[in-house]
Design an enzyme around this catalytic site. Structure first.
Site, PDB file in Angstrom:
ATOM      1  N   CYS A 217      13.292   9.689   8.251  1.00  0.00           N
ATOM      2  CA  CYS A 217      13.103   9.143   9.609  1.00  0.00           C
ATOM      3  C   CYS A 217      14.402   9.238  10.402  1.00  0.00           C
ATOM      4  O   CYS A 217      14.371   9.446  11.609  1.00  0.00           O
ATOM      5  CB  CYS A 217      12.617   7.715   9.535  1.00  0.00           C
ATOM      6  SG  CYS A 217      13.715   6.623   8.656  1.00  0.00           S
TER       7      CYS A 217
ATOM      8  N   GLU B  39       8.402  15.107  16.312  1.00  0.00           N
ATOM      9  CA  GLU B  39       9.072  14.962  15.017  1.00  0.00           C
ATOM     10  C   GLU B  39       8.701  16.146  14.131  1.00  0.00           C
ATOM     11  O   GLU B  39       7.528  16.442  13.940  1.00  0.00           O
ATOM     12  CB  GLU B  39       8.619  13.654  14.365  1.00  0.00           C
ATOM     13  CG  GLU B  39       9.528  13.199  13.264  1.00  0.00           C
ATOM     14  CD  GLU B  39       9.115  11.854  12.679  1.00  0.00           C
ATOM     15  OE1 GLU B  39       9.995  11.092  12.294  1.00  0.00           O
ATOM     16  OE2 GLU B  39       7.904  11.575  12.607  1.00  0.00           O
TER      17      GLU B  39
ATOM     18  N   LYS C 234       0.897  -1.181   0.000  1.00  0.00           N
ATOM     19  CA  LYS C 234       0.000   0.000   0.000  1.00  0.00           C
ATOM     20  C   LYS C 234       0.923   1.216   0.000  1.00  0.00           C
ATOM     21  O   LYS C 234       1.616   1.478   0.978  1.00  0.00           O
ATOM     22  CB  LYS C 234      -0.874  -0.056   1.251  1.00  0.00           C
ATOM     23  CG  LYS C 234      -1.347   1.282   1.796  1.00  0.00           C
ATOM     24  CD  LYS C 234      -2.399   1.963   0.951  1.00  0.00           C
ATOM     25  CE  LYS C 234      -2.863   3.246   1.642  1.00  0.00           C
ATOM     26  NZ  LYS C 234      -1.905   4.365   1.483  1.00  0.00           N
TER      27      LYS C 234
ATOM     28  N   GLU D 208       8.175   0.365  11.639  1.00  0.00           N
ATOM     29  CA  GLU D 208       9.274   1.329  11.503  1.00  0.00           C
ATOM     30  C   GLU D 208       8.644   2.706  11.597  1.00  0.00           C
ATOM     31  O   GLU D 208       8.038   3.190  10.640  1.00  0.00           O
ATOM     32  CB  GLU D 208       9.972   1.151  10.150  1.00  0.00           C
ATOM     33  CG  GLU D 208      10.796  -0.102  10.036  1.00  0.00           C
ATOM     34  CD  GLU D 208      11.938  -0.141  11.023  1.00  0.00           C
ATOM     35  OE1 GLU D 208      12.425   0.932  11.438  1.00  0.00           O
ATOM     36  OE2 GLU D 208      12.342  -1.243  11.408  1.00  0.00           O
TER      37      GLU D 208
HETATM   38  P1  NAD Z   1       1.533   7.852   8.073  1.00  0.00           P
HETATM   39  O1  NAD Z   1       1.501   7.038   9.320  1.00  0.00           O
HETATM   40  O2  NAD Z   1       0.600   8.998   7.964  1.00  0.00           O
HETATM   41  O3  NAD Z   1       1.217   6.935   6.807  1.00  0.00           O
HETATM   42  C1  NAD Z   1       2.002   5.835   6.448  1.00  0.00           C
HETATM   43  C2  NAD Z   1       1.163   4.877   5.620  1.00  0.00           C
HETATM   44  O4  NAD Z   1       0.188   4.279   6.456  1.00  0.00           O
HETATM   45  C3  NAD Z   1       0.382   5.526   4.484  1.00  0.00           C
HETATM   46  O5  NAD Z   1       0.402   4.683   3.363  1.00  0.00           O
HETATM   47  C4  NAD Z   1      -1.022   5.641   5.053  1.00  0.00           C
HETATM   48  O6  NAD Z   1      -2.042   5.661   4.087  1.00  0.00           O
HETATM   49  C5  NAD Z   1      -1.095   4.387   5.886  1.00  0.00           C
HETATM   50  N1  NAD Z   1      -2.055   4.407   6.984  1.00  0.00           N
HETATM   51  C6  NAD Z   1      -2.581   5.485   7.638  1.00  0.00           C
HETATM   52  N2  NAD Z   1      -3.435   5.062   8.605  1.00  0.00           N
HETATM   53  C7  NAD Z   1      -3.416   3.716   8.581  1.00  0.00           C
HETATM   54  C8  NAD Z   1      -4.069   2.701   9.346  1.00  0.00           C
HETATM   55  N3  NAD Z   1      -4.913   3.007  10.345  1.00  0.00           N
HETATM   56  N4  NAD Z   1      -3.819   1.398   9.055  1.00  0.00           N
HETATM   57  C9  NAD Z   1      -2.960   1.077   8.066  1.00  0.00           C
HETATM   58  N5  NAD Z   1      -2.332   1.991   7.295  1.00  0.00           N
HETATM   59  C10 NAD Z   1      -2.547   3.294   7.555  1.00  0.00           C
HETATM   60  O7  NAD Z   1       3.032   8.304   7.873  1.00  0.00           O
HETATM   61  P2  NAD Z   1       3.578   9.304   6.773  1.00  0.00           P
HETATM   62  O8  NAD Z   1       3.173  10.679   7.156  1.00  0.00           O
HETATM   63  O9  NAD Z   1       3.226   8.805   5.412  1.00  0.00           O
HETATM   64  O10 NAD Z   1       5.150   9.120   6.942  1.00  0.00           O
HETATM   65  C11 NAD Z   1       5.903   9.860   7.820  1.00  0.00           C
HETATM   66  C12 NAD Z   1       6.254   9.035   9.023  1.00  0.00           C
HETATM   67  O11 NAD Z   1       6.940   7.856   8.628  1.00  0.00           O
HETATM   68  C13 NAD Z   1       7.211   9.766   9.923  1.00  0.00           C
HETATM   69  O12 NAD Z   1       6.857   9.585  11.270  1.00  0.00           O
HETATM   70  C14 NAD Z   1       8.538   9.092   9.614  1.00  0.00           C
HETATM   71  O13 NAD Z   1       9.517   9.233  10.597  1.00  0.00           O
HETATM   72  C15 NAD Z   1       8.122   7.691   9.413  1.00  0.00           C
HETATM   73  N6  NAD Z   1       9.154   6.947   8.702  1.00  0.00           N
HETATM   74  C16 NAD Z   1       9.857   5.997   9.389  1.00  0.00           C
HETATM   75  C17 NAD Z   1      10.859   5.272   8.761  1.00  0.00           C
HETATM   76  C18 NAD Z   1      11.651   4.215   9.472  1.00  0.00           C
HETATM   77  O14 NAD Z   1      12.247   3.383   8.827  1.00  0.00           O
HETATM   78  N7  NAD Z   1      11.705   4.181  10.783  1.00  0.00           N
HETATM   79  C19 NAD Z   1      11.134   5.538   7.416  1.00  0.00           C
HETATM   80  C20 NAD Z   1      10.414   6.523   6.749  1.00  0.00           C
HETATM   81  C21 NAD Z   1       9.416   7.215   7.417  1.00  0.00           C
END
Ligand code: NAD
Length: 536
Positions: free
Chosen positions: A283, A382, A172, A249
């Protein structure tokens, strides 16, 4: 994921997600919002293809990944351009942050993946007559849920090891970067097709959070979620229904500590890369810089000069730029809110600090913030933006205490010329990774596990740990020496309990005399047990 031309003709429909180039605001196309039925159908297609993929040898899987590397190199520019258009980052950010780590991951899997997944012999302990080993079997279909910050990398990096371990994948992609998923999916499928495998093994689904949620409860065998801690919690809750295993993650608030004996030029360079790469939307971006009092003023002077020199603009407009645009409009509001709180509490903006509206609505300039302290939200939440928050510390003890004063615990770094000091401080940082004299490069050492503690996540990707996380880690017990009939417990005799207790004393008792005493008891009880069994 339809084309730009289609989107321009049809206009964005309500059941589709519109895609916009964050730098130019140009509409790119749109992608469907998929519901639970479509997600389940995608899982079913991947599962059908996985049945034969699971039977392939490591050699065959390596060949696919090798082709994936070749195709990635061939299509390098197009792949980077798609990420640039969809996320607003520069071509260099895309080359370094998206494609480079993917290639390194593929190289690692091709070179070492089989060793990591080969059956592993284990000690069989007191059952000396038995052999023990661990086997790593495919799970089936792995669900991958991606954020928006590195659309190519976020899709490929969990998908490649999952495939190598024999799984199908349903990914997704983020609602903010769905447009680029089409060429990336095509790349994966082309690599499979060239070797005669079913391209349906990899599926991409699009939509908002509800689509991700549908994937969690779709029957996928494991979920690799990368995203925010809030949504990570929701994923874990939904996964508990299965229960379905999850790797989370989540975000980071990485501290960088600059000691008084650091190579300052190098520390400045790394701090700038750590904060300004992809405009801080990483991240493992450096979000807090703790600088020892003795070098604080000089460090601030140099980063101020460095940040002022950075050029920002639309990455594909023909001019070389250091920084691009922010992927999400909402992120600019978050950064502004954090800066307002910090300055109200005494922080000082030395460079930047206000939207670069002359470049477009989604540009925030490289910003340097000094006089930061732990009463400010920007130290704890963050920010995911190009803001270098600098904090003055008196020395090691204070630096470590403040660096560890965070709910997050993803990466960290220490700059010092003293290797012993580096090791000492690294061991005291409560994070999943610590790098001495660099930031974030733990990710490029693909033999290392990657992940966080605290609200930064659960489980690990990368390395042997990450690859094995894509498998059913199965314990197998065999006969080393056949001793014929196993030990019979039934029917239980008057002496059986005492005999078992005496045997425990022989095996686990402390000291020779104690064990000898239990051995004498055990021998007597054993003789009585045998007599009773012969009689009965
Ligand atoms: P997000 O949590 O808003 O969304 C991530 C994904 O999850 C999207 O595809 C979204 O549609 C989906 N999603 C949202 N609600 C959901 C639910 N209830 N169930 C299942 N899927 C759902 O995050 P974002 O804003 O897209 O990304 C930024 C975040 O990601 C930051 O906190 C960043 O630090 C983190 N990040 C972490 C790593 C790592 O490896 N640790 C790497 C990259 C980004």
């Amino acid at each position: 994921m339809s084309s730009h031309a289609h989107a321009a003709a049809a206009g964005p429909a309500t059941d589709r997600i519109p895609a916009l180039d964050p730098a130019t605001q140009e509409p790119l196309g749109d992608a469907p919002i998929m519901g639970p039925d479509e997600v389940r159908a995608a899982v079913a297609r991947a599962r059908r293809a996985q049945a034969s993929w699971a039977k392939t040898s490591f050699r065959e899987r390596r060949a696919v990944l090798r082709t994936l590397m070749d195709l990635t190199l061939e299509r390098h520019e197009a792949l980077c351009e798609a990420a640039v258009r969809d996320s607003g980052k520069t071509m260099v950010d895309a080359a370094l942050g998206e494609v480079f780590p993917v290639l390194e991951k593929l190289r690692y899997l091709v070179a070492h993946g089989e060793k990591d997944l080969r059956p592993e012999t284990r000690r069989s302990g007191i059952l000396a007559q038995k052999g023990a080993r661990v086997e790593f079997h495919p799970l089936g279909v792995v669900g991958v849920i991606c954020p928006w910050n590195f659309p190519f990398h976020n899709l490929l990096c969990p998908t490649a090891p999952a495939l190598f371990a024999g799984n199908g994948v349903v990914a997704k992609v983020s609602e903010h970067t769905s447009w680029s998923a089409e060429p990336y999916l095509q790349l994966l499928r082309d690599a499979l097709t060239r070797h005669g495998h079913d391209p349906e093994l990899v599926q991409v689904v699009t939509g908002y959070g509800a689509t991700g949620s549908a994937l969690v409860t779709s029957g996928a065998d494991k979920i690799f979620f990368t995203g925010s801690p809030q949504n990570g919690r929701k994923v874990m809750e939904a996964a508990s229904q299965g229960p379905t295993d999850v790797v989370l993650e989540l975000g980071g608030k990485d501290p960088m500590i600059v000691c008084d004996d650091a190579d300052l030029d190098h520390a400045v360079e790394q701090a700038m890369l750590g904060v300004f790469t992809a405009c801080g939307q990483m991240c493992v971006g450096v979000e807090r810089v703790y600088v020892f009092d003795a070098v604080y003023d000089e460090f601030v002077r140099r980063v101020t000069e460095g940040a002022q020199r950075l050029r920002q603009g639309a990455p594909l407009a023909g001019r070389v730029v250091d920084c691009g645009a922010m992927t999400m409009p909402r992120q600019l509001d978050i950064i502004e809110g954090l800066l307002a709180d910090a300055t109200a509490k005494g922080a000082r903006v030395v460079v930047g600090g206000e939207r670069a509206t002359e470049l477009g609505p989604q540009f925030f300039p490289p910003t340097v913030l000094t006089n930061v302290d732990h009463s400010m939200r920007i130290v704890h939440e963050e920010q995911f933006g190009p803001v270098m928050s600098i904090l003055r510390v008196s020395g090691e003890e204070e630096a470590l205490r403040l660096a560890n004063d965070s709910a997050y615990g993803l990466g960290s770094s220490v700059f010092t010329k003293d290797a012993a000091r580096g090791d000492r401080m690294a061991s005291k940082l409560r994070t999943g990774m610590t790098v001495i004299n660099d930031y974030g490069i733990a990710y490029m050492i693909q033999s290392l596990p990657f992940g966080g503690v605290g609200i930064s996540g659960i489980g690990r990707i990368n390395g042997r740990e990450g690859l094995r996380a894509c498998t059913n880690t199965k314990a197998v017990v065999t006969d080393r020496v056949s001793i014929g009939k196993g030990v019979s417990v039934y029917p239980v005799q008057e002496t059986t309990y005492d005999l078992v207790r005496a045997i425990c004393g022989v095996v686990y008792g402390g000291g020779v005399r104690t064990r000898a005493k239990h051995a004498v008891d055990a021998a007597g009880l054993f003789a009585r047990e045998v007599r009773a069994r012969t009689r009965g």
